[in-house]
Each structure stands twice: as structure tokens, then as C-alpha cells.
Design a protein around this motif. Structure first.
Motif, PDB file in Angstrom:
ATOM      1  N   ARG A   1      -1.840  -9.287  73.884  1.00 21.93           N
ATOM      2  CA  ARG A   1      -0.738  -8.629  74.382  1.00 21.93           C
ATOM      3  C   ARG A   1      -0.965  -7.925  75.508  1.00 21.93           C
ATOM      4  NH1 ARG A   1       1.734  -5.049  69.702  1.00 21.93           N
ATOM      5  NH2 ARG A   1       3.509  -5.286  71.186  1.00 21.93           N
TER       6      ARG A   1
ATOM      7  N   ASP B   1      14.565  -5.144  76.127  1.00 19.69           N
ATOM      8  CA  ASP B   1      14.232  -6.274  75.513  1.00 19.69           C
ATOM      9  C   ASP B   1      12.824  -6.791  75.391  1.00 19.69           C
ATOM     10  OD1 ASP B   1      16.906  -6.675  75.426  1.00 19.69           O
ATOM     11  OD2 ASP B   1      17.198  -8.015  77.104  1.00 19.69           O
ATOM     12  N   SER B   2      11.870  -5.905  75.740  1.00 19.39           N
ATOM     13  CA  SER B   2      10.681  -6.172  75.717  1.00 19.39           C
ATOM     14  C   SER B   2      10.048  -6.111  74.235  1.00 19.39           C
ATOM     15  CB  SER B   2       9.795  -5.055  76.619  1.00 19.39           C
ATOM     16  OG  SER B   2       8.265  -5.436  76.244  1.00 19.39           O
ATOM     17  N   PRO B   3       9.048  -7.051  73.990  1.00 21.17           N
ATOM     18  CA  PRO B   3       8.422  -6.916  72.648  1.00 21.17           C
ATOM     19  C   PRO B   3       7.222  -6.121  72.551  1.00 21.17           C
ATOM     20  CG  PRO B   3       7.846  -9.126  73.554  1.00 21.17           C
ATOM     21  CD  PRO B   3       8.856  -8.346  74.521  1.00 21.17           C
ATOM     22  N   PHE B   4       6.773  -5.462  73.715  1.00 23.48           N
ATOM     23  CA  PHE B   4       5.893  -4.786  73.676  1.00 23.48           C
ATOM     24  C   PHE B   4       6.110  -3.375  73.695  1.00 23.48           C
ATOM     25  CE2 PHE B   4       2.181  -2.355  76.116  1.00 23.48           C
ATOM     26  CZ  PHE B   4       1.016  -3.057  75.532  1.00 23.48           C
ATOM     27  N   ALA B   5       5.675  -2.528  72.907  1.00 25.36           N
ATOM     28  CA  ALA B   5       6.045  -0.940  72.664  1.00 25.36           C
ATOM     29  C   ALA B   5       5.061  -0.126  73.537  1.00 25.36           C
ATOM     30  CB  ALA B   5       6.271  -0.707  71.346  1.00 25.36           C
TER      31      ALA B   5
END
Length: 67
Positions: free
Chosen positions: A17, A60-64
Motif C-alpha cells: 500500500r 475516495d482514497s482507499p488509503f486511510a
């Protein structure tokens, strides 16, 4: 007013990631406005004070981001 940014990455691992950060800094202490009739940017006064440094993850990012 905002430029388009296009990037590409090579050599990244598919199972990893990654977070990509973009730092935008002013080039001078002036404020600009676009004059459509002249097709150019004009100085429109003194720039605002810089905002405090913060990270803004795209919604919209899947990375938190974790602090």
C-alpha cells in the motif's frame, strides 16, 4: 485555475500500500487572477498568509491516514 497533475509509477509491488503526497507551495508573495480577455494571469495584490500545514486525504482514497 488549478493545473492538472498526471503521474505514473513503476516498480511498485502489487501487494503493498502506498500513499502519494503532493506539496503545493507558492512561488512568490503575490495573488493572481486570470484575465480572459488577455489570456493571461495578472497580479491582483498581496498573497494571503499561508494556511497551517495539514494532510488532506482524498475522500475516495482507499488509503486511510493514521495520525
Amino acid at each position: 485555475m488549478f493545473l492538472t497533475v498526471r503521474v505514473s509509477f513503476a516498480g511498485c509491488r502489487a501487494e503493498a500500500r502506498y500513499a502519494v503526497l503532493l506539496d503545493v507551495v507558492p512561488v512568490d508573495g503575490k495573488r493572481y487572477r486570470y484575465a480572459y480577455h488577455r489570456y493571461s494571469w495578472l497580479v491582483a495584490g498581496k498573497a494571503d498568509r499561508p494556511a497551517p500545514a495539514r494532510l488532506y486525504p482524498h475522500p475516495d482514497s482507499p488509503f486511510a491516514l493514521r495520525h
